[in-house]
Design an enzyme around this catalytic site. Structure first.
Site, mmCIF file in Angstrom:
data_model
loop_
_atom_site.group_PDB
_atom_site.id
_atom_site.type_symbol
_atom_site.label_atom_id
_atom_site.label_comp_id
_atom_site.label_asym_id
_atom_site.label_seq_id
_atom_site.Cartn_x
_atom_site.Cartn_y
_atom_site.Cartn_z
ATOM 1 N N PRO A 28 88.316 32.078 -59.299
ATOM 2 C CA PRO A 28 88.038 32.225 -57.806
ATOM 3 C C PRO A 28 89.165 33.199 -57.591
ATOM 4 C CG PRO A 28 88.038 29.967 -58.395
ATOM 5 C CD PRO A 28 88.797 30.606 -59.534
ATOM 6 N N LYS A 29 88.497 34.196 -56.462
ATOM 7 C CA LYS A 29 89.569 35.043 -55.769
ATOM 8 C C LYS A 29 89.945 34.401 -54.365
ATOM 9 C CE LYS A 29 89.931 39.721 -53.909
ATOM 10 N NZ LYS A 29 90.698 39.259 -52.799
ATOM 11 N N TRP A 30 91.318 34.022 -54.449
ATOM 12 C CA TRP A 30 91.838 33.329 -53.273
ATOM 13 C C TRP A 30 92.459 34.308 -52.427
ATOM 14 C CZ3 TRP A 30 91.803 28.159 -53.452
ATOM 15 C CH2 TRP A 30 91.400 27.388 -54.664
ATOM 16 N N GLY A 176 85.252 35.859 -53.409
ATOM 17 C CA GLY A 176 84.707 36.430 -54.464
ATOM 18 C C GLY A 176 85.309 35.996 -55.847
#
Length: 360
Positions: A28-30, A176
């Site tokens: 996951p894009k943190w 994203g």
């Protein structure tokens, strides 16, 4: 500090792609503050992308690093605040504050966590030239016994699960997916990872402009939307203007320049940007009020509450739209989702501070 990798180090970056590539490692894009954490015994440095140390703004993280991390290591991660199972970027931003008392109060009320996703060094071994597959395996081992405030990012090599995360996790404040080749070496400052982000468009009222700090012309446009009460609310800025168009855009918009007393944001109702000034090249200006008569279409990746989380990108003028028609009802809110359940995160007690033993 005597480590095989010493500060400062630029973090490895990602380039934007339109879709999730096959055959990679996915995370996951943190969306928080990127940092590289250096620990050598009691010495701890949280290095930001700008080079400014972050540890004074996150005292609970510095204390946690001494308590939870291996005695000598360098790790890469993202500082985030989780509120009600959701990434809370607005609360995170409040931590960059000059008053130590305010920082400590925020740390007590909304403690931050570090989502960890890479390893640069451990003990006397630099890991930069190792493959990502090796670095990830070693990172999992190192953090196996760690608790708050360090959380190993969930990951998968299943393309279908990555696609599910991309579609679902926007409802928990993530924006994203990041994809990494398994054989990727750590390359500071290079865009060698891949990021896939949501992109949508919205029609917004142009209500101000900021001068371009690097020269003449327009640097960004200030955007607004009308709420149900008919109040023009500030929602963010848009940019992406070519150098050749900045001066022409300033000339085009100059007839709309107005006094702040005649501007909807002059009364201070709702969300407004910073202190306004008239355009004057001899001053250090903040923003220039414009009569809210023009509409533009912008591309954005994430609407955080009622504001764009990042700078939107100018797409085109919309002469067919009236400013009054630019409202919040054009946005479709993502379906809320339980972040912990979707990502198989550890139990809640691993994501909160541990009770500390009382003193003697």
């Amino acid at each position: 500090m005597n480590l095989p990798v010493s500060p400062p180090v630029e973090p490895m970056l990602a380039r934007l792609a339109p879709s999730i590539p096959p055959g990679m490692h996915y995370e996951p894009k943190w969306d928080g503050f990127r940092c590289i954490i250096f620990r050598d015994g009691d010495e701890v440095v949280f290095g930001s992308r700008t080079g400014r140390p972050l540890e004074r703004y996150f005292p609970e993280l510095a204390d946690g690093a001494r308590r939870e991390l291996p005695a000598r290591c360098v790790i890469d991660g993202e500082i985030v605040v989780l509120t009600d199972g959701r990434v809370d970027f607005g609360t995170l931003q409040q931590r960059i504050h000059p008053a130590a008392s305010r920082i400590r109060a925020l740390a007590d009320a909304s403690p931050a966590v570090v989502v960890v996703f890479d390893l640069l060094a451990t003990a006397d071994t630099a890991m930069l030239t190792r493959t990502f597959h090796e670095r990830r395996a070693r990172l999992v081992e190192l953090l196996a016994g760690s608790g708050f405030p360090f959380l190993l990012t969930p990951a998968t090599d299943d393309h279908a699960r990555a696609a599910y995360w991309f579609a679902a996790l926007e409802g928990a404040g993530l924006d994203g997916i990041v994809a990494k080749p398994f054989d990727l070496r750590y390359q500071p400052g290079k865009r060698v990872m891949v990021k896939i982000k949501h992109e949508r468009t919205a029609d917004c009222v142009v209500a101000g402009m900021r001068p371009y700090r690097g020269g003449s012309g327009v640097g960004s446009l200030l955007l607004g939307l009308y709420d149900d009460a008919g109040v023009l609310q500030y929602v963010g800025v848009c940019g992406a203007f070519a150098a050749s168009s900045r001066t022409a855009l300033a000339t085009e918009l100059s007839p709309l320049v107005t006094e702040i007393t005649d501007h909807p944001w002059g009364a201070g109702h709702g969300r407004v940007p910073g202190t306004p000034n008239r355009w004057n090249s001899g001053e250090n200006l903040d923003w220039v009020p414009l009569r809210p008569e023009r509409v533009c279409e912008v591309a954005y990746d994430f609407l955080d509450g009622a504001r764009f989380r990042h700078t939107a990108q100018f797409r085109r003028w919309r002469p067919d739209r009236t400013p009054e028609s630019c409202r919040f009802d054009q946005f479709e809110a993502p379906e809320p989702i339980d972040l912990a359940a979707a990502l198989d995160l550890p139990p809640a007690d691993r994501c909160r501070p541990r009770p500390q033993p009382a003193g003697p």
